[in-house]
Scaffold this motif. Structure first.
Motif, PDB file in Angstrom:
ATOM      1  N   GLU A   1       0.813  -1.216   0.000  1.00  0.00           N
ATOM      2  CA  GLU A   1       0.000   0.000   0.000  1.00  0.00           C
ATOM      3  C   GLU A   1       0.845   1.265   0.000  1.00  0.00           C
ATOM      4  O   GLU A   1       0.525   2.251  -0.672  1.00  0.00           O
ATOM      5  CB  GLU A   1      -0.940  -0.001   1.205  1.00  0.00           C
ATOM      6  CG  GLU A   1      -2.103   0.969   1.057  1.00  0.00           C
ATOM      7  CD  GLU A   1      -3.197   0.728   2.064  1.00  0.00           C
ATOM      8  OE1 GLU A   1      -4.210   1.459   2.016  1.00  0.00           O
ATOM      9  OE2 GLU A   1      -3.054  -0.184   2.906  1.00  0.00           O
TER      10      GLU A   1
ATOM     11  N   ARG B   1       2.171   1.790  -3.538  1.00  0.00           N
ATOM     12  CA  ARG B   1       1.110   2.237  -4.444  1.00  0.00           C
ATOM     13  C   ARG B   1       0.786   3.710  -4.224  1.00  0.00           C
ATOM     14  O   ARG B   1       0.530   4.447  -5.185  1.00  0.00           O
ATOM     15  CB  ARG B   1      -0.152   1.387  -4.251  1.00  0.00           C
ATOM     16  CG  ARG B   1      -0.004  -0.057  -4.718  1.00  0.00           C
ATOM     17  CD  ARG B   1      -1.385  -0.702  -4.947  1.00  0.00           C
ATOM     18  NE  ARG B   1      -2.230  -0.616  -3.761  1.00  0.00           N
ATOM     19  CZ  ARG B   1      -2.289  -1.537  -2.810  1.00  0.00           C
ATOM     20  NH1 ARG B   1      -1.519  -2.617  -2.896  1.00  0.00           N
ATOM     21  NH2 ARG B   1      -3.107  -1.403  -1.777  1.00  0.00           N
ATOM     22  N   PHE B   2       0.809   4.140  -2.962  1.00  0.00           N
ATOM     23  CA  PHE B   2       0.543   5.548  -2.672  1.00  0.00           C
ATOM     24  C   PHE B   2       1.595   6.437  -3.340  1.00  0.00           C
ATOM     25  O   PHE B   2       1.275   7.452  -3.963  1.00  0.00           O
ATOM     26  CB  PHE B   2       0.539   5.780  -1.165  1.00  0.00           C
ATOM     27  CG  PHE B   2       0.231   7.195  -0.761  1.00  0.00           C
ATOM     28  CD1 PHE B   2      -1.070   7.596  -0.529  1.00  0.00           C
ATOM     29  CD2 PHE B   2       1.252   8.131  -0.634  1.00  0.00           C
ATOM     30  CE1 PHE B   2      -1.358   8.904  -0.180  1.00  0.00           C
ATOM     31  CE2 PHE B   2       0.979   9.445  -0.277  1.00  0.00           C
ATOM     32  CZ  PHE B   2      -0.331   9.830  -0.054  1.00  0.00           C
TER      33      PHE B   2
ATOM     34  N   ALA C   1       3.477   5.685  -5.939  1.00  0.00           N
ATOM     35  CA  ALA C   1       3.364   5.599  -7.393  1.00  0.00           C
ATOM     36  C   ALA C   1       2.247   6.485  -7.924  1.00  0.00           C
ATOM     37  O   ALA C   1       2.340   7.017  -9.046  1.00  0.00           O
ATOM     38  CB  ALA C   1       3.123   4.147  -7.806  1.00  0.00           C
ATOM     39  N   ARG C   2       1.179   6.696  -7.147  1.00  0.00           N
ATOM     40  CA  ARG C   2       0.051   7.512  -7.600  1.00  0.00           C
ATOM     41  C   ARG C   2       0.245   9.003  -7.347  1.00  0.00           C
ATOM     42  O   ARG C   2      -0.536   9.815  -7.843  1.00  0.00           O
ATOM     43  CB  ARG C   2      -1.241   7.062  -6.907  1.00  0.00           C
ATOM     44  CG  ARG C   2      -1.685   5.647  -7.257  1.00  0.00           C
ATOM     45  CD  ARG C   2      -3.140   5.418  -6.833  1.00  0.00           C
ATOM     46  NE  ARG C   2      -3.371   5.750  -5.427  1.00  0.00           N
ATOM     47  CZ  ARG C   2      -3.285   4.871  -4.427  1.00  0.00           C
ATOM     48  NH1 ARG C   2      -2.943   3.619  -4.681  1.00  0.00           N
ATOM     49  NH2 ARG C   2      -3.531   5.245  -3.181  1.00  0.00           N
ATOM     50  N   SER C   3       1.246   9.362  -6.558  1.00  0.00           N
ATOM     51  CA  SER C   3       1.461  10.771  -6.204  1.00  0.00           C
ATOM     52  C   SER C   3       2.600  11.359  -7.034  1.00  0.00           C
ATOM     53  O   SER C   3       3.757  11.007  -6.839  1.00  0.00           O
ATOM     54  CB  SER C   3       1.800  10.898  -4.719  1.00  0.00           C
ATOM     55  OG  SER C   3       2.248  12.208  -4.421  1.00  0.00           O
ATOM     56  N   PRO C   4       2.324  12.261  -7.983  1.00  0.00           N
ATOM     57  CA  PRO C   4       3.407  12.820  -8.803  1.00  0.00           C
ATOM     58  C   PRO C   4       4.420  13.617  -7.990  1.00  0.00           C
ATOM     59  O   PRO C   4       5.607  13.661  -8.345  1.00  0.00           O
ATOM     60  CB  PRO C   4       2.674  13.714  -9.804  1.00  0.00           C
ATOM     61  CG  PRO C   4       1.345  14.011  -9.174  1.00  0.00           C
ATOM     62  CD  PRO C   4       1.008  12.807  -8.356  1.00  0.00           C
TER      63      PRO C   4
ATOM     64  N   ARG D   1       6.448  10.917  -5.810  1.00  0.00           N
ATOM     65  CA  ARG D   1       7.216  10.088  -6.740  1.00  0.00           C
ATOM     66  C   ARG D   1       8.451  10.833  -7.257  1.00  0.00           C
ATOM     67  O   ARG D   1       9.556  10.284  -7.311  1.00  0.00           O
ATOM     68  CB  ARG D   1       6.317   9.666  -7.902  1.00  0.00           C
ATOM     69  CG  ARG D   1       6.953   8.654  -8.842  1.00  0.00           C
ATOM     70  CD  ARG D   1       5.934   8.152  -9.863  1.00  0.00           C
ATOM     71  NE  ARG D   1       5.460   9.208 -10.755  1.00  0.00           N
ATOM     72  CZ  ARG D   1       4.206   9.633 -10.819  1.00  0.00           C
ATOM     73  NH1 ARG D   1       3.285   9.108 -10.026  1.00  0.00           N
ATOM     74  NH2 ARG D   1       3.859  10.585 -11.667  1.00  0.00           N
TER      75      ARG D   1
ATOM     76  N   SER E   1       7.720  17.651 -12.901  1.00  0.00           N
ATOM     77  CA  SER E   1       6.713  17.333 -11.888  1.00  0.00           C
ATOM     78  C   SER E   1       6.065  18.613 -11.361  1.00  0.00           C
ATOM     79  O   SER E   1       6.507  19.721 -11.656  1.00  0.00           O
ATOM     80  CB  SER E   1       7.372  16.585 -10.723  1.00  0.00           C
ATOM     81  OG  SER E   1       8.079  17.487  -9.889  1.00  0.00           O
TER      82      SER E   1
ATOM     83  N   THR F   1      -3.453  14.882  -2.570  1.00  0.00           N
ATOM     84  CA  THR F   1      -2.787  13.602  -2.747  1.00  0.00           C
ATOM     85  C   THR F   1      -3.806  12.600  -3.265  1.00  0.00           C
ATOM     86  O   THR F   1      -5.008  12.849  -3.259  1.00  0.00           O
ATOM     87  CB  THR F   1      -2.247  13.109  -1.401  1.00  0.00           C
ATOM     88  OG1 THR F   1      -3.362  12.876  -0.542  1.00  0.00           O
ATOM     89  CG2 THR F   1      -1.320  14.122  -0.777  1.00  0.00           C
ATOM     90  N   PRO F   2      -3.365  11.398  -3.718  1.00  0.00           N
ATOM     91  CA  PRO F   2      -4.300  10.406  -4.196  1.00  0.00           C
ATOM     92  C   PRO F   2      -5.329  10.001  -3.157  1.00  0.00           C
ATOM     93  O   PRO F   2      -6.389   9.499  -3.503  1.00  0.00           O
ATOM     94  CB  PRO F   2      -3.395   9.225  -4.565  1.00  0.00           C
ATOM     95  CG  PRO F   2      -2.078   9.840  -4.868  1.00  0.00           C
ATOM     96  CD  PRO F   2      -1.986  10.998  -3.922  1.00  0.00           C
ATOM     97  N   SER F   3      -5.023  10.193  -1.876  1.00  0.00           N
ATOM     98  CA  SER F   3      -5.986   9.805  -0.835  1.00  0.00           C
ATOM     99  C   SER F   3      -7.080  10.853  -0.653  1.00  0.00           C
ATOM    100  O   SER F   3      -8.013  10.661   0.103  1.00  0.00           O
ATOM    101  CB  SER F   3      -5.262   9.635   0.494  1.00  0.00           C
ATOM    102  OG  SER F   3      -4.752  10.882   0.929  1.00  0.00           O
TER     103      SER F   3
END
Length: 444
Positions: free
Chosen positions: A231, A234-235, A237-240, A243, A420, A435-437
């Motif tokens: 998890e 994945r967090f 990877a989804r956050s530019p 990352r 970015s 953020t992705p969340s």
């Protein structure tokens, strides 16, 4: 989210009127008892770390006659646990309700491990394998300590003061670096390198003592059964933003650790500096770190959080060009190294304060240890790669050419940030960017 009430008392304490006298010069967070205890324990531990940063390599060079490749492996040994344990430690820590107790146990364990080096030296049984084992064991406990540290920091510091809190902890690190290497070099000359390590062992005991005296309301334990190991990754990877930050910090770590693995060997055998002079050079570099931490907040306010991060990615490695360039009479060599260490100290604090604040604001409490574990696996996992690569490359082409290559590589780290959103980040206030969340990260 943090448990209710975790941060409100801190907000009230730091917002209270400042008493006349010396109190007006004390930063607001340090007037809060719990953060002050955390900060003091960290200061003691970091001071001891600085003793070992010069003493352990000198033990390897002087007492067990390590060569360039072996120095690379020794430096790598303390960072390899990040590959093996950081992800699992992050999951484990997020399931714990009392992370502070884990940090205390990790401190005491590191004290015991470091103390075995002077003991083995006194018994005439110290070997390079022993140093490898201690470095790996202490590194493993450091992973456990650090994945618990991030939730503790956010429990002690309100979100609006993350930059201030990171500047204080960064200044803490810089202050320890001012005195630690210099005193370490003197202790090595006076007592021998192994005996100087007793100071590091005692520092971990001091850190544990101060942690035992605070009791903040920590984020609640996460009891989700499935998917926890991946998890955090994945967090990221989804956050530019996060990352790109990981790409930049991992790159600068990879190449600067090629330099750090060889620096003591280079300074003592090629530049012929004594332990005392080496300690003075490293201590002077820490003065730059102290200055960088002190002005980081002002830099962030002036140019923004993202641009401060970008600036740090350049300002940290650029002065290191003077390290392989150092040659000639000893005063000239010392001058080159002093400027290199000072300038890098300023730059690394700008980088650390900025990226630390971005991570603190951008990661939800329930995922904090897992994201930090995943981030650390890559970021700190690059360090043993750099150490081993530096030692191997130095054996093939020589120490000085390897240092030139390493500095050139470190200067590329900022390239991760350019495409970015990072350069456009201004501060840590709530904004449309999330953020992705779905939790707010920073405003533009």
């Amino acid at each position: 989210m943090s448990a209710p009430g975790a941060r409100e008392p801190i907000e009230r304490a730091t917002a209270a009127p400042v008493r006349a006298g010396l109190g007006r010069w004390v930063p607001g967070l340090l007037r809060q008892k719990a953060f002050r205890g955390y900060w003091t324990g960290q200061a003691i531990s970091l001071f001891g770390d600085q003793l070992s940063s010069i003493a352990i390599p000198l033990v390897a060079v002087i007492a067990v006659h390590a060569d360039a490749a072996q120095m690379g492996f020794l430096s790598a040994a303390s960072w390899l646990p990040n590959w093996f344990f950081a992800l699992h430690a992050g999951v484990w820590a997020d399931r714990r309700a009392h992370r502070r107790r884990v940090m205390i146990a990790a401190d005491l364990g590191r004290a015991a491990l470091i103390a075995t080096i002077p003991l083995a030296y006194a018994l005439h049984s110290l070997t390079l394998a022993h140093l490898y084992a201690v470095a790996f064991g202490a590194g493993t406990l450091a992973v456990l300590f650090d994945v618990c540290d991030s939730p503790l920091f956010t429990a002690l510091v309100p979100a609006s003061r993350y930059v201030e809190g990171n500047a204080l902890t960064g200044g803490n690190r810089a202050m320890s670096q001012v005195a630690g290497p210099s005193i370490g070099g003197i202790l090595v000359q006076a007592l021998s390198a192994p005996l100087a390590l007793l100071g590091d062992a005692l520092s971990f005991v001091g850190s544990a003592l101060f942690l035992s005296r605070i009791n903040p309301v920590e984020p609640p334990a996460e009891h989700k059964a499935h998917g926890q190991l991946s998890e955090g990754g994945r967090f990221i990877a989804r956050s530019p933003v996060i990352r790109a930050a990981l790409g930049a910090t991992a790159t600068v770590n990879l190449f600067t650790f090629m330099i750090s693995a060889l620096f003591v060997l280079y300074a003592t055998t090629i530049l012929h500096l004594s332990p005392g002079l080496l300690g003075a050079v490293l201590g002077a570099g820490a003065v730059g770190g102290l200055l960088g931490a002190g002005c980081a907040g002002s830099i962030v306010k002036r140019i923004g959080l993202g641009r401060t991060f970008l600036l740090g990615c350049v300002a940290f490695p650029a002065p290191m060009l003077l390290i392989p360039a150092a040659h000639g009479p000893t005063p000239l060599v010392i001058g080159f190294l002093l400027v290199a260490e000072f300038g890098s100290g300023v730059g690394v604090m700008w980088l650390d304060v900025a990226v630390g604040s971005i991570l603190a604001a951008g990661v939800p409490d329930r995922l904090r240890s897992r994201v930090f574990g995943a981030y650390r696996t890559v970021n700190y996992g690059a360090r043993p790669l750099g150490s081993v690569a530096g030692g191997a490359l130095a054996g093939a082409v020589g120490v000085r050419p390897t240092l030139w290559i390493a500095v050139a590589g470190a200067l590329t780290s900022f390239l991760w940030l350019l495409p970015s959103p990072v350069p456009r980040l201004r501060d840590l206030s709530t904004s449309e960017q999330s953020t992705p969340s779905g939790q707010p990260l920073v405003s533009e």
